[in-house]
Write a protein that holds these residues in place. Structure first.
Motif, short mmCIF file in Angstrom:
data_model
loop_
_atom_site.label_atom_id
_atom_site.label_comp_id
_atom_site.label_asym_id
_atom_site.label_seq_id
_atom_site.Cartn_x
_atom_site.Cartn_y
_atom_site.Cartn_z
N SER A 1 -13.74 0.11 2.59
CA SER A 1 -14.26 1.61 2.07
C SER A 1 -14.67 1.66 0.78
O SER A 1 -14.45 0.87 0.01
CB SER A 1 -13.29 2.64 2.52
N THR A 2 -15.36 2.84 0.53
CA THR A 2 -16.12 2.91 -0.69
C THR A 2 -15.52 4.27 -1.21
O THR A 2 -14.80 5.07 -0.35
CB THR A 2 -17.58 3.12 -0.66
N HIS A 3 -15.71 4.69 -2.59
CA HIS A 3 -15.31 6.01 -3.08
C HIS A 3 -15.81 7.12 -2.14
O HIS A 3 -15.22 7.96 -1.76
CB HIS A 3 -15.77 6.19 -4.17
N VAL B 1 -6.50 -4.82 8.41
CA VAL B 1 -6.29 -4.85 6.76
C VAL B 1 -7.20 -3.93 6.43
O VAL B 1 -8.54 -4.16 6.43
CB VAL B 1 -6.43 -6.36 6.12
N ALA B 2 -6.88 -2.74 5.53
CA ALA B 2 -8.01 -1.81 5.07
C ALA B 2 -8.15 -2.12 3.41
O ALA B 2 -7.19 -1.73 2.72
CB ALA B 2 -7.52 -0.43 5.54
N SER B 3 -9.18 -2.47 3.01
CA SER B 3 -9.63 -2.90 1.81
C SER B 3 -10.33 -1.79 0.94
O SER B 3 -11.01 -1.04 1.96
CB SER B 3 -10.12 -4.13 1.75
N ASN B 4 -10.22 -1.62 -0.18
CA ASN B 4 -11.31 -0.86 -0.94
C ASN B 4 -12.51 -1.76 -1.36
O ASN B 4 -12.53 -2.79 -0.85
CB ASN B 4 -10.58 0.08 -1.93
N GLU B 5 -12.85 -1.15 -2.46
CA GLU B 5 -14.08 -2.28 -2.89
C GLU B 5 -13.56 -3.46 -3.49
O GLU B 5 -14.33 -4.53 -3.34
CB GLU B 5 -14.80 -1.53 -4.13
N ASN B 6 -12.27 -3.70 -3.70
CA ASN B 6 -11.89 -5.17 -4.03
C ASN B 6 -11.64 -5.64 -2.79
O ASN B 6 -10.16 -5.76 -2.26
CB ASN B 6 -10.69 -4.86 -4.98
N ASP B 7 -12.55 -6.18 -1.89
CA ASP B 7 -12.45 -6.55 -0.66
C ASP B 7 -12.14 -8.11 -0.27
O ASP B 7 -12.66 -8.81 0.72
CB ASP B 7 -13.68 -6.11 0.05
N VAL B 8 -11.33 -8.78 -1.14
CA VAL B 8 -11.04 -10.12 -0.93
C VAL B 8 -10.36 -10.51 0.43
O VAL B 8 -10.76 -11.59 1.11
CB VAL B 8 -10.36 -10.88 -2.20
N SER C 1 -4.05 1.58 -6.32
CA SER C 1 -2.91 0.57 -6.22
C SER C 1 -3.41 -0.54 -5.29
O SER C 1 -2.50 -1.60 -5.17
CB SER C 1 -1.85 1.31 -5.24
N MET C 2 -4.66 -0.49 -4.84
CA MET C 2 -5.18 -1.81 -4.22
C MET C 2 -6.38 -2.27 -5.16
O MET C 2 -7.04 -3.15 -4.44
CB MET C 2 -5.96 -1.08 -2.95
N ASP C 3 -6.37 -2.06 -6.33
CA ASP C 3 -7.22 -2.77 -7.26
C ASP C 3 -6.46 -4.14 -7.42
O ASP C 3 -6.27 -4.28 -8.51
CB ASP C 3 -7.70 -2.00 -8.42
N ILE C 4 -6.84 -5.07 -6.72
CA ILE C 4 -5.98 -6.34 -6.61
C ILE C 4 -7.17 -7.44 -6.26
O ILE C 4 -7.71 -7.19 -5.36
CB ILE C 4 -4.79 -6.41 -5.91
N GLY C 5 -7.20 -8.46 -7.00
CA GLY C 5 -8.03 -9.57 -6.64
C GLY C 5 -7.58 -10.82 -6.07
O GLY C 5 -7.96 -11.75 -5.75
N LYS C 6 -6.10 -10.88 -6.26
CA LYS C 6 -5.35 -12.19 -5.55
C LYS C 6 -3.96 -11.55 -4.85
O LYS C 6 -3.22 -10.92 -5.53
CB LYS C 6 -4.93 -12.92 -6.57
N ALA C 7 -3.94 -11.81 -3.64
CA ALA C 7 -2.93 -11.09 -2.86
C ALA C 7 -1.91 -12.26 -2.84
O ALA C 7 -1.78 -13.03 -2.05
CB ALA C 7 -3.30 -10.67 -1.46
#
Length: 480
Positions: A376-378, A286-293, A318-324
């Motif tokens: 990952s980060t920017h 599971v590859a997350s960005n800064e929104n890493d819940v 598209s991965m700026d999500i806090g609840k999956a």
């Protein structure tokens, strides 16, 4: 095959029933009563099949209410070279050679469809099967969806010209790339309605769920769903895991690993479904960005929803999500299809309380399921895009870069690592330009799309405002 809810409702009906209904009446997500398995011999027999015929073999056990000939026809009409610009539909491209250990890094191309994003792989099928089922039943459907960038355009392109379907799509105002906005907002078709919500993606998703929770309103306006809460989306996405694995021509039983950029957990859950069906998948990353819940959960055992004001704006939006949302399906399987336990966990989520599994038998099941994670980060994305371009001569988008970064970190000797492509780089020109100093090519049909006239409406994050819009623009069902 019958379907049940992750929260306890038993008979949700057939595939066609859950296709049109979206959320279950109890607020849960549809799941099959059982997950059929495939044998190594079946897998070997499927190796030479076309994508459409492979899709039939994978999906048929879950879709028993549509006649065989009709289902084959729908799938062959969906997965065409004309629509996906490749006879393979989802080409598997090596990044470099396999190396002395025989492992290798691969890119699974999923973004050659009409909207240039992996969502087309399932959404094009939904367009076909919606039309088929609605025609057979003499019904109409008003799709209410939420998008963080790619679901919206994929759904709208799939539903263009569908006489029995309207689409009302919610997106977070000002939080998509210019290309993503233009893809959606430039559509002028009368059955497409774009609403930009003053909030984040999770607000859009919560509005969709709130409307679905009003059973009377949902029934009166024939509300359905195309988000990954719709089981058909997950099922269709499972197919390309099989296709990618079979393209490797591995010895029977040898594992392959997959790295999946993930925000709402639908894409990677489709991989878990394939694994539960018997596909030899080792790690699911599971590859997350800064929104890493999700990374917080798989690395530490605690799932805690991130409120809207803490959802970061990133260069993989598209991965700026806090609840999956699809995480509920995973918890349901981890709990051994225990709907009572799943409801209890999701009640905690709904009350913004953490779900902590570390140290419990359920955490053992999580660890045994093969999931691993990274973030990952920017700066990581820019560096990964640049490295992949310089090393392999391949441009990737920032979400795919999240997946490649995490995939490289978890590579195992002798085990292929397949990174799922999320979108073409053209959808995120600004970030790609910053990484490599050049603008990525785009298909000619999208030249100048940012300057096209736009048709959309900004609304507040308010469920009554959304209901009022639906009532003003869509025709209600005639009273019985």
């Amino acid at each position: 095959m019958k379907y049940v809810s992750t929260r306890g409702a038993r008979d949700l009906g057939s595939f066609s029933d859950v296709l049109l209904s979206g959320l279950a009446p109890d607020g849960g997500l549809a799941m099959p009563e059982s997950i059929p398995t495939v044998t190594p011999a079946q897998l070997e027999a499927w190796r030479a099949l076309s994508y459409a015929d492979l899709a039939y073999e994978v999906m048929r056990p879950f879709i028993t209410d549509i006649p065989e000939g009709d289902l084959r026809r729908l799938l062959r009409s969906t997965y065409t070279e004309e629509a996906f610009h490749s006879p393979e539909i989802t080409p598997l491209t090596p990044l470099g050679d396999a190396g002395p250990d025989g492992g290798g890094l691969y890119l699974l191309e999923l973004s050659n469809g009409p909207s240039l994003a992996f969502k087309d792989m399932a959404m094009q099928f939904l367009g076909q099967v919606f039309e088929y089922v609605l025609e057979a039943r003499g019904e109409r459907l008003n799709i209410l969806g939420a998008t963080s960038g790619d679901t919206g355009s994929a759904a709208e392109y799939a539903m263009l010209g569908k006489a029995r379907v309207n689409v009302v799509m919610l997106s977070p105002h000002g939080r998509m790339s210019a290309f993503q906005q233009a893809q959606m907002f430039s559509l002028q078709d009368a059955n497409i309605f774009n609403l930009a919500v003053e909030g984040v993606f999770d607000d859009c998703q919560d509005l969709v769920k709130a409307v679905n929770a009003d059973a009377d309103f949902k029934a009166r306006y024939d509300i359905g769903a195309v988000n990954s809460i719709n089981w058909a989306r997950v099922l269709a996405q499972a197919v390309y895991y099989f296709k990618a694995y079979l393209a490797l021509n591995l010895p029977a039983g040898q594992e392959a690993d997959f790295s999946v950029p993930s925000g709402n957990f639908g894409n990677v859950f489709a991989g878990y479904l394939a694994k539960r069906m018997g596909l030899p998948i080792g790690q699911l990353l599971v590859a997350s960005n800064e929104n890493d819940v999700l990374h917080d959960f798989f690395s530490g055992g605690t799932y805690h929803v991130r409120p809207a004001d803490r959802v970061a704006v990133t260069s993989s939006p598209s991965m700026d999500i806090g609840k999956a949302s699809n995480f509920e399906r995973y918890l349901y399987l981890i709990a051994g299809a225990d709907a009572v336990q799943t409801r209890g966990w999701w009640d905690e989520v709904g009350q913004s309380r953490p779900v902590a599994l570390n140290g419990t038998p359920h955490w053992d099941a999580v660890q045994a399921s093969g999931f691993r994670s990274g973030r990952s980060t920017h700066a990581d994305r820019l560096r990964t895009i640049r490295t992949v371009f310089d090393t392999y001569g391949r441009l990737i988008d920032p979400h795919t870069a999240d997946g490649v970064l995490v995939g490289q970190a978890y590579r195992r000797p002798g085990v292929p690592m397949i990174c799922l492509e999320t979108a073409l780089p053209a959808k995120f020109e600004e970030t790609v330009q910053a990484a490599v100093g050049q603008t990525p090519d785009r298909p000619a049909r999208f030249d100048g799309i940012e300057q096209a006239p736009k048709r959309f409406q900004v609304i507040p994050n308010d469920v009554q405002t959304l209901k009022d819009f639906i009532a003003a623009n869509l025709t209600p069902r005639e009273p019985a």
